[in-house]
Design a protein around this motif. Structure first.
Motif, short mmCIF file in Angstrom:
data_model
loop_
_atom_site.label_atom_id
_atom_site.label_comp_id
_atom_site.label_asym_id
_atom_site.label_seq_id
_atom_site.Cartn_x
_atom_site.Cartn_y
_atom_site.Cartn_z
N GLY A 137 0.79 -1.22 0.00
CA GLY A 137 0.00 0.00 0.00
C GLY A 137 0.83 1.27 0.00
O GLY A 137 0.41 2.29 0.57
N LEU A 138 2.01 1.23 -0.64
CA LEU A 138 2.91 2.38 -0.63
C LEU A 138 2.94 3.14 -1.95
O LEU A 138 3.75 4.05 -2.12
CB LEU A 138 4.33 1.90 -0.29
N GLY A 139 2.08 2.75 -2.89
CA GLY A 139 2.11 3.37 -4.20
C GLY A 139 1.94 4.87 -4.16
O GLY A 139 2.64 5.62 -4.85
N ALA A 140 0.99 5.35 -3.35
CA ALA A 140 0.73 6.80 -3.27
C ALA A 140 1.88 7.54 -2.61
O ALA A 140 2.22 8.66 -3.00
CB ALA A 140 -0.57 7.03 -2.50
N ILE A 141 2.48 6.91 -1.60
CA ILE A 141 3.57 7.57 -0.86
C ILE A 141 4.78 7.80 -1.75
O ILE A 141 5.39 8.88 -1.73
CB ILE A 141 3.94 6.73 0.38
N VAL A 142 5.16 6.79 -2.52
CA VAL A 142 6.38 6.90 -3.32
C VAL A 142 6.24 7.90 -4.45
O VAL A 142 7.23 8.26 -5.09
CB VAL A 142 6.81 5.52 -3.88
N ARG A 143 5.03 8.36 -4.71
CA ARG A 143 4.83 9.34 -5.77
C ARG A 143 4.77 10.77 -5.24
O ARG A 143 4.55 11.71 -6.00
CB ARG A 143 3.57 9.01 -6.56
N THR A 144 4.98 10.96 -3.94
CA THR A 144 4.94 12.30 -3.37
C THR A 144 6.28 12.99 -3.52
O THR A 144 7.33 12.35 -3.63
CB THR A 144 4.56 12.25 -1.88
N ARG A 145 6.26 14.32 -3.48
CA ARG A 145 7.49 15.11 -3.59
C ARG A 145 8.39 14.89 -2.39
O ARG A 145 9.62 14.84 -2.51
CB ARG A 145 7.14 16.60 -3.73
N LEU A 146 7.78 14.77 -1.20
CA LEU A 146 8.57 14.56 0.01
C LEU A 146 9.35 13.25 -0.07
O LEU A 146 10.53 13.19 0.29
CB LEU A 146 7.65 14.55 1.24
N TYR A 147 8.70 12.20 -0.59
CA TYR A 147 9.40 10.92 -0.72
C TYR A 147 10.53 11.04 -1.74
O TYR A 147 11.60 10.45 -1.55
CB TYR A 147 8.43 9.82 -1.16
N ALA A 148 10.30 11.81 -2.81
CA ALA A 148 11.34 11.98 -3.83
C ALA A 148 12.59 12.62 -3.23
O ALA A 148 13.72 12.19 -3.49
CB ALA A 148 10.81 12.82 -4.98
N VAL A 149 12.39 13.67 -2.40
CA VAL A 149 13.53 14.33 -1.75
C VAL A 149 14.25 13.35 -0.83
O VAL A 149 15.49 13.27 -0.83
CB VAL A 149 13.05 15.57 -0.96
N PHE A 150 13.48 12.60 -0.04
CA PHE A 150 14.08 11.62 0.87
C PHE A 150 14.84 10.55 0.08
O PHE A 150 15.96 10.17 0.44
CB PHE A 150 12.99 10.95 1.71
N ALA A 151 14.26 10.06 -1.02
CA ALA A 151 14.89 9.00 -1.82
C ALA A 151 16.18 9.48 -2.44
O ALA A 151 17.19 8.75 -2.47
CB ALA A 151 13.92 8.52 -2.89
N ILE A 152 16.20 10.72 -2.95
CA ILE A 152 17.42 11.27 -3.54
C ILE A 152 18.52 11.39 -2.49
O ILE A 152 19.68 11.01 -2.71
CB ILE A 152 17.13 12.64 -4.20
N ALA A 153 18.15 11.92 -1.30
CA ALA A 153 19.14 12.09 -0.23
C ALA A 153 19.67 10.74 0.25
O ALA A 153 20.88 10.57 0.45
CB ALA A 153 18.51 12.88 0.93
N ALA A 154 18.77 9.79 0.46
CA ALA A 154 19.19 8.47 0.95
C ALA A 154 20.07 7.76 -0.07
O ALA A 154 21.08 7.13 0.30
CB ALA A 154 17.96 7.63 1.27
N THR A 155 19.70 7.85 -1.34
CA THR A 155 20.51 7.22 -2.38
C THR A 155 21.90 7.82 -2.44
O THR A 155 22.91 7.10 -2.51
CB THR A 155 19.82 7.37 -3.75
N PHE A 156 21.96 9.16 -2.39
CA PHE A 156 23.28 9.80 -2.44
C PHE A 156 24.14 9.40 -1.25
O PHE A 156 25.34 9.11 -1.40
CB PHE A 156 23.14 11.33 -2.49
N MET A 157 23.57 9.38 -0.06
CA MET A 157 24.36 9.05 1.12
C MET A 157 24.86 7.61 1.06
O MET A 157 26.01 7.33 1.44
CB MET A 157 23.55 9.28 2.40
N PHE A 158 24.04 6.69 0.56
CA PHE A 158 24.53 5.32 0.41
C PHE A 158 25.67 5.26 -0.59
O PHE A 158 26.72 4.64 -0.33
CB PHE A 158 23.40 4.38 -0.04
N VAL A 159 25.49 5.90 -1.74
CA VAL A 159 26.52 5.89 -2.77
C VAL A 159 27.81 6.51 -2.23
O VAL A 159 28.92 5.97 -2.42
CB VAL A 159 26.03 6.63 -4.02
N ALA A 160 27.68 7.65 -1.54
CA ALA A 160 28.87 8.36 -1.05
C ALA A 160 29.62 7.53 -0.01
O ALA A 160 30.85 7.38 -0.10
CB ALA A 160 28.45 9.71 -0.46
N PHE A 161 28.91 6.97 0.96
CA PHE A 161 29.61 6.25 2.02
C PHE A 161 30.12 4.88 1.54
O PHE A 161 31.12 4.39 2.07
CB PHE A 161 28.72 6.12 3.25
#
Length: 463
Positions: free
Chosen positions: A346-370
């Motif tokens: 039931g997460l389809g609506a959440i992953v399409r929000t702008r807030l989730y996009a910002v969180f996903a970009i930040a989390a992805t970058f931090m994983f890649v960087a570390f």
């Protein structure tokens, strides 16, 4: 001076196709031999083996014959890569394993130089031969064209890994030469120079190298910034190199594919690898991942792990690169599992929000960087020492160099500005009068001399 000489000769030979190709081939081999003349024969041998194998594959009447010639070409290319790049790694690992089992092992290592660009030109040959085997392109009949494709001086050292169908037809019948293309190419060269000198080299000198060379001397916050700075250093370094390569090629009348698509705007690690060093990542996707079954044959998660371990090992012969590949393969597998069950959770609506996009970009970058602590470190123990200092040195106060912080902020801004702004800057440059272009070039050159910390090779030259 070399590029200027080739550009001038190319312009004079535009209407003499055969002479033009002869000149480019000679220039490419001269360029490669300036790095180490002893490996020019290796470059020619890789071209000859793949050229012959592709011709025989196309002529073979049965599947066994086609497969035999493919195996021959793959064995030759992977053998070259394995011998020069991984022989000592396997010898050392075997010695450690035997010692761990209680056996005395005194295995000799090989004293040899790594041919520069070997990871790139061998993969270029492999991709071409597999494409012919898969009937995705015809075998080239002119060996000169194919030798030029393997040795083409802008790409031979550090890519991008160009497919035969992207470049070979341009050698056979080059794109019409346009003065605008030369100006666009010159802008790309300047842009690449700015990325390399103003950002990559400055970040390396003032933040990254000190932190990774002596992590125990710096506080945790400085080390965290250094991890982030390294991700932007390596991006500016390789994308700057690619800009210059594409710019030089365009001034000669050839089009090369882009190699980066704002990788730190990715919303997942899977998406990151669709944006980062795309000529390399797409090679492993098309020729390894799909080759061992992809998502259709075998266990897709095992296939992903194998592919990403291979990506890690491609970058270097060390257990740190193996662990780097395992980490990325595991996260990409988890993301795939999450996508498969997204609707059930039931997460389809959440992953399409702008807030989730910002969180996903930040989390992805931090994983890649570390995860790049493993990438930047010489070996696994060094990565562990850096991580330990990162965890324990919280109370240490470390002053930040102003020029390093300025370069980091500038690199972040340059990466995240809209693409349209960069395109507009390029368009403004190419449409400007020659005196304006000359002044802009002079400003960049003088700035590069002022900002340059000294001669610094490109990061990917070690691969």
């Amino acid at each position: 001076m070399f590029a200027l000489a080739v550009f001038t000769a190319n312009a004079l030979l535009l209407r003499r196709l055969a002479w033009r190709k002869n000149m480019l081939l000679a220039a490419s081999y001269y360029f490669y031999m300036c790095w180490d003349w002893r490996f020019a024969g290796l470059l020619l041998a890789v071209a000859a083996v793949n050229y012959l194998a592709a011709r025989k594959i196309e002529e073979a009447a049965d599947g066994a014959g086609r497969k035999g010639w493919l195996v021959l070409a793959l064995t030759a290319c992977l053998g070259v890569l394995g011998f020069f790049k991984y022989a000592n790694f396997f010898i050392d690992s075997t010695g450690r394993l035997l010692a761990g089992l209680g056996f005395h092992a005194d295995l000799p290592t090989l004293s040899m130089l790594l041919p520069i660009g070997v990871s790139f030109f061998t993969f270029q040959g492999i991709a071409y031969t597999i494409d012919v085997y898969r009937r995705q392109q015809r075998a080239v009949t002119d060996f000169r064209d194919f030798a030029l494709f393997i040795a083409f001086f802008p790409t031979v050292l550090c890519g991008p890994i160009t497919r035969g169908r992207q470049l070979l037809h341009q050698f056979a019948a080059p794109l019409p030469y346009r003065a605008e293309a030369a100006q666009e190419g010159f802008f790309l060269i300047l842009r690449g120079l700015v990325k390399k000198v103003f950002f990559a080299d400055v970040l390396a000198l003032h933040i990254v190298n000190p932190a990774f060379d002596q992590p125990g001397d710096y506080g945790s916050f400085f080390l965290i910034v250094a991890v982030i700075a390294y991700s932007f250093q390596i991006y500016m370094d390789l994308s700057g190199y690619t800009d210059m390569v594409r710019g030089i090629s365009r001034t000669l009348g050839f089009e090369l594919p882009e190699n980066f698509d704002r990788p730190y705007q990715a919303r997942s690690v899977s998406n990151f690898w669709q944006r980062w060093h795309t000529s390399m990542s797409s090679f492993f996707r098309d020729y390894l991942y799909f080759g061992i079954g992809g998502s259709k044959k075998g266990n897709v998660y095992i296939n992903l792990l194998v592919t990403f371990v291979a990506i890690g090992m491609w970058h270097g012969a060390g257990w740190n690169f193996v662990v780097y590949g395992l980490l990325h393969g595991s996260i990409v597998g988890l993301e795939r599992c999450f996508r498969n069950h997204e609707s059930e959770l039931g997460l389809g609506a959440i992953v399409r929000t702008r807030l989730y996009a910002v969180f996903a970009i930040a989390a992805t970058f931090m994983f890649v960087a570390f995860s790049r602590i493993l990438f930047r470190s010489d070996e696994l123990d060094a990565a562990g020492a850096f991580a330990q200092a990162l965890w324990r040195n919280g109370s240490m106060q470390t002053p930040f160099p102003t020029i390093g912080l300025a370069a980091l902020v500038g690199a972040v801004l340059l990466h995240y500005v809209p693409k349209s702004w960069v395109a507009q800057a390029g368009s403004a440059f190419t449409k400007s009068p020659a005196p304006v272009q000359a002044c802009a070039t002079l400003v960049v050159m003088l700035g590069a001399l002022a900002a340059s910390p000294g001669a610094s090779s490109f990061v990917y030259f070690r691969f």
